[in-house]
Write an enzyme that holds these catalytic residues in place. Structure first.
Site, PDB file in Angstrom:
ATOM      1  N   SER A  13       0.808  -1.229   0.000  1.00  0.00           N
ATOM      2  CA  SER A  13       0.000   0.000   0.000  1.00  0.00           C
ATOM      3  C   SER A  13       0.837   1.274   0.000  1.00  0.00           C
ATOM      4  O   SER A  13       0.314   2.354  -0.283  1.00  0.00           O
ATOM      5  CB  SER A  13      -0.943   0.014   1.200  1.00  0.00           C
ATOM      6  OG  SER A  13      -0.222   0.129   2.408  1.00  0.00           O
ATOM      7  N   LYS A  37       0.777   4.714   6.874  1.00  0.00           N
ATOM      8  CA  LYS A  37       0.276   5.535   5.769  1.00  0.00           C
ATOM      9  C   LYS A  37       0.951   6.904   5.823  1.00  0.00           C
ATOM     10  O   LYS A  37       1.673   7.232   6.757  1.00  0.00           O
ATOM     11  CB  LYS A  37      -1.248   5.723   5.866  1.00  0.00           C
ATOM     12  CG  LYS A  37      -2.065   4.437   5.959  1.00  0.00           C
ATOM     13  CD  LYS A  37      -2.069   3.633   4.673  1.00  0.00           C
ATOM     14  CE  LYS A  37      -2.896   2.356   4.829  1.00  0.00           C
ATOM     15  NZ  LYS A  37      -2.717   1.443   3.673  1.00  0.00           N
TER      16      LYS A  37
END
Length: 306
Positions: free
Chosen positions: A85, A155
């Protein structure tokens, strides 16, 4: 003869010769001999044996484990990247070091930082759970290996409290009305498309929250995909473990993780109080000018009529 020898110490006239057998001499000899004996005893006193390496090894290991645990708790912790990701910034299998010290001093996440945070509301549902062996569990507990028990994600911070985040289909992503140039986004990805939600959203980040997105936008179930959870997709600042500062493993991937220049373009939203002050200054100056000129715009405030 025995008595005389004892009295005269071998002197024919019984005077004792040089007096070596007198009480004073005996005391002096006793003192000298006693000092020599004491010195000899001190010289012969056995030195304390040094403990062998093998006896000290458990102590050294114990100290090392305690230090490692303290470092993990308060300073730096290693985390493993389990997915794609964050490509290409981070690859699956990378090990990153996360700074856990600065949050203890009140520092909060900033735009552009790559952060590790605890699962806000079951974001990891359905993800495979690793099954480490006992040694890996111990090493993970003390921080020498990434822990398999911690439900953490990684993230990039895109918005902080007060920011307005906006996406219009394929992008660009906007923060407080300014389009972001995001060179770190995975090649070929659109900046903010949300496949099952039409790719459009406009929201304001509430106090105590952040908005996060993965760099591989088409392969990241980030804030965009959790807008229906209890936090509306935002991540509570209290869930943030720390900022990832370096890729430590493998050696061929070693690199720092700085904040991109993208976030240096003055993205901060103007506070309502600041806007009100900015609007009030011209009004006050105009009113002051009117008072000085008596309401006559033709008269200069600093001069006299001729």
């Amino acid at each position: 003869m025995i008595l005389g020898r004892a009295a005269g110490a071998g002197s024919p006239d019984g005077s004792g010769g040089n007096g070596s057998d007198s009480p004073e001499a005996a005391d002096a000899e006793g003192t000298t001999e006693g000092a020599q004996t004491s010195d000899d005893e001190e010289g012969r006193k056995p030195k304390r044996k040094q403990r062998s390496f093998w006896k000290e090894l458990p102590l050294l290991i114990g100290i090392a484990l305690i230090l490692a645990l303290l470092i993990k708790t308060f300073l730096v912790q290693a985390f493993s990247i389990p997915s794609d990701s964050m490509q290409n910034t981070l690859q699956q299998g990378d090990r990153v070091l996360v700074d856990k010290l600065t949050p203890w001093f009140g520092s909060e996440p900033e735009r552009g930082e790559v952060v590790v945070f605890g699962d806000p509301d079951n974001w990891l549902a359905g993800e495979p759970t690793p099954d480490p062996n006992p040694v890996q569990r111990v090493l993970g507990w003390i921080g020498l290996m990434p822990s398999a028990d911690e439900k953490d994600l990684i993230k990039r911070v895109v918005g902080v409290a007060g920011d307005t985040i906006e996406c219009d289909n394929t992008g660009p992503l906007k923060v407080n009305g300014k389009a972001l140039n995001e060179p770190y986004v995975y090649p070929g990805n659109t900046p903010c498309t949300v496949d099952d939600q039409g790719g459009q959203f406009k929201l304001k980040v509430p106090e105590g929250k952040i908005w996060v997105m993965g760099d591989h936008r088409q392969n990241s179930l980030d804030s965009r995909y959790h807008q229906n959870d209890k936090n509306k997709g935002f991540v509570p600042v209290d869930n943030v473990v720390g900022r990832a500062i370096v890729v430590a493993w493998p050696p061929t991937r070693w690199d720092t993780l700085p904040v991109p220049d993208t976030f240096d373009q003055g993205l901060s939203a103007a506070a309502p109080g600041a806007l009100g002050l900015a609007g009030a200054v011209p009004l006050v100056l105009w009113r002051r000018r009117r008072l000085l000129t008596g309401g006559n715009p033709r008269v200069s405030g600093g001069g006299t009529a001729g």
